[in-house]
Design a protein around this motif. Structure first.
Motif, mmCIF file in Angstrom:
data_model
loop_
_atom_site.group_PDB
_atom_site.id
_atom_site.type_symbol
_atom_site.label_atom_id
_atom_site.label_comp_id
_atom_site.label_asym_id
_atom_site.label_seq_id
_atom_site.Cartn_x
_atom_site.Cartn_y
_atom_site.Cartn_z
ATOM 1 N N ASP A 109 0.838 -1.213 0.000
ATOM 2 C CA ASP A 109 0.000 0.000 0.000
ATOM 3 C C ASP A 109 0.866 1.255 0.000
ATOM 4 N N ALA A 110 2.070 1.154 0.580
ATOM 5 C CA ALA A 110 2.958 2.313 0.679
ATOM 6 C C ALA A 110 3.593 2.692 -0.651
ATOM 7 N N MET A 111 3.448 1.855 -1.664
ATOM 8 C CA MET A 111 4.114 2.084 -2.946
ATOM 9 C C MET A 111 3.127 2.638 -3.975
ATOM 10 N N SER A 112 3.511 3.751 -4.617
ATOM 11 C CA SER A 112 2.689 4.315 -5.685
ATOM 12 C C SER A 112 2.975 3.588 -6.996
ATOM 13 N N PHE A 113 2.111 3.799 -7.986
ATOM 14 C CA PHE A 113 2.345 3.175 -9.292
ATOM 15 C C PHE A 113 3.597 3.732 -9.958
ATOM 16 N N THR A 114 3.878 5.011 -9.785
ATOM 17 C CA THR A 114 5.096 5.575 -10.376
ATOM 18 C C THR A 114 6.338 4.984 -9.722
ATOM 19 N N GLN A 115 6.290 4.740 -8.426
ATOM 20 C CA GLN A 115 7.412 4.064 -7.759
ATOM 21 C C GLN A 115 7.555 2.628 -8.251
ATOM 22 N N SER A 283 9.497 -5.794 1.007
ATOM 23 C CA SER A 283 9.270 -5.749 2.459
ATOM 24 C C SER A 283 9.927 -4.511 3.060
ATOM 25 N N TRP A 284 11.078 -4.108 2.492
ATOM 26 C CA TRP A 284 11.728 -2.885 2.964
ATOM 27 C C TRP A 284 10.877 -1.660 2.653
ATOM 28 N N VAL A 285 10.201 -1.675 1.501
ATOM 29 C CA VAL A 285 9.297 -0.572 1.163
ATOM 30 C C VAL A 285 8.115 -0.552 2.131
ATOM 31 N N ALA A 286 7.552 -1.728 2.380
ATOM 32 C CA ALA A 286 6.375 -1.818 3.247
ATOM 33 C C ALA A 286 6.657 -1.302 4.654
ATOM 34 N N ASP A 287 7.882 -1.553 5.157
ATOM 35 C CA ASP A 287 8.183 -1.106 6.530
ATOM 36 C C ASP A 287 8.895 0.247 6.583
ATOM 37 N N ARG A 289 11.759 1.276 5.275
ATOM 38 C CA ARG A 289 13.224 1.345 5.210
ATOM 39 C C ARG A 289 13.707 1.816 3.843
ATOM 40 N N LEU A 290 12.946 1.543 2.820
ATOM 41 C CA LEU A 290 13.326 1.894 1.453
ATOM 42 C C LEU A 290 12.198 2.692 0.816
ATOM 43 N N VAL A 291 12.508 3.900 0.364
ATOM 44 C CA VAL A 291 11.521 4.755 -0.297
ATOM 45 C C VAL A 291 11.980 4.945 -1.748
ATOM 46 N N PRO A 292 11.347 4.267 -2.711
ATOM 47 C CA PRO A 292 11.788 4.365 -4.105
ATOM 48 C C PRO A 292 11.756 5.806 -4.607
#
Length: 324
Positions: A109-115, A283-287, A289-292
């Protein structure tokens, strides 16, 4: 539906925005309503027939997309219409594309389509290169060339997560500020004169331990000469122009290794490991730690400008074409 296509690979001017029928999902396939498609240097090379693997004609650019499942084919059970996904497709500069269901992955859910559209290849390249090929250890010094670009900025972020001290090399003050804002511990320019001395000063005279190099330009040999004992220089790509050579004795003198990183073949020959890497990265994006990092965006009508921009090397972060 609208899509971009060319029947020759001589020029970006060969490409046209066309109208056609929406694809249908066959067995084991999905159809994706595309929201965004990543476009990088390699995509532009492929579109112009300059990459080592040439696509069949007619060709629609783009392979990494983010969007929503429109339809699923027979035997597809892990995906359903309405699912938010990233996928690898053939022809992402389009409003809809068909893909093997195995290459479509639900996104957090934390990830956008552009990411999502610029995520898979760059971040898997970074993790595969730094963990599998370089065996990067916490506390080691990592020098990243092209650190403001799509794969370079991914390597910067992944390197930090793996515990490295990151030095970002970039050609302009704007790009160095971008790298610093996204986690680089130090930045360095790429002007050749006196460059090794400046790098030496940044590393207390010890040099970097690992080099992540998608450029392999004029600083290729000076960088290898600057490695500390037991260093690893990762050859990721050749955005810097002509392919450079390296005297073989330097590897012996440094106890150092020149190591190739080919994500295309890694994903082909070690598919299960590549899938595990992607799941870990997501999983890093979800928590958090990683923001594309998303760079400049273009509309589908500006596809030619997007390809030209990707080819120019001016971009910071991942360039994306927004479809809908």
């Amino acid at each position: 539906m609208r899509f971009v296509q060319a029947s020759a690979l001589d020029s970006i001017d060969d490409y046209r925005l066309l109208e056609g029928e929406k694809p249908q999902a066959g067995a084991g396939q999905v159809v994706i309503r595309i929201a965004a498609c990543g476009v990088g240097y390699v995509d532009a090379l492929v579109a112009l027939g300059r990459y080592q693997v040439k696509p069949p004609l007619p060709h629609t650019p783009g392979q990494e997309v983010g969007g929503v499942i429109e339809a699923v084919g027979e035997s597809v059970e892990h995906l359903a219409p309405g699912d938010r996904v990233m996928a690898t497709v053939r022809g992402g500069f389009a409003e809809f594309a068909r893909a093997p269901a195995a290459l479509a992955v639900k996104i957090p859910d934390a990830m956008s389509f552009t990411q999502a559209a610029g995520f898979r290849i760059n971040t898997i390249t970074a993790l595969h290169g730094l963990r599998d090929r370089a065996a990067l250890r916490p506390g080691e010094r990592l020098l990243v060339f092209g650190a403001a670009g799509g794969v370079g900025s991914a390597a910067l972020q992944v390197g930090k997560i793996l515990g490295a001290e990151v030095i970002a090399a970039a050609s302009s003050e704007e790009k160095r500020a971008f790298a610093k804002a996204h986690g680089a511990d130090h930045v360095i320019d790429t002007a050749p004169e006196g460059w090794r001395d400046r790098l030496k000063a940044l590393t207390d005279g010890k040099g970097p331990t690992v080099i992540f190099d998608p450029v392999c330009g004029p600083l290729f040999e000076p960088a290898f000469r600057s490695l500390g004992w037991g260093g690893r220089h990762l050859v990721v790509g050749f955005a810097g122009g002509p392919i450079p050579a390296l005297p073989a004795n330097l590897s012996l003198m440094k106890g150092a290794a020149l190591v190739g990183v080919d994500v295309r073949q890694f994903m082909q020959f070690e598919a299960a490991k590549a899938e595990a890497h992607l799941n870990e990265l997501l999983s890093w994006v979800a928590d958090g730690r990683l923001v594309p990092i998303v760079g400049r965006t273009f509309g589908l009508d500006a596809f030619a400008e997007a390809l030209q921009f990707a080819l120019s090397g001016q971009g910071m972060g991942k360039t994306v074409v927004e479809i809908t």
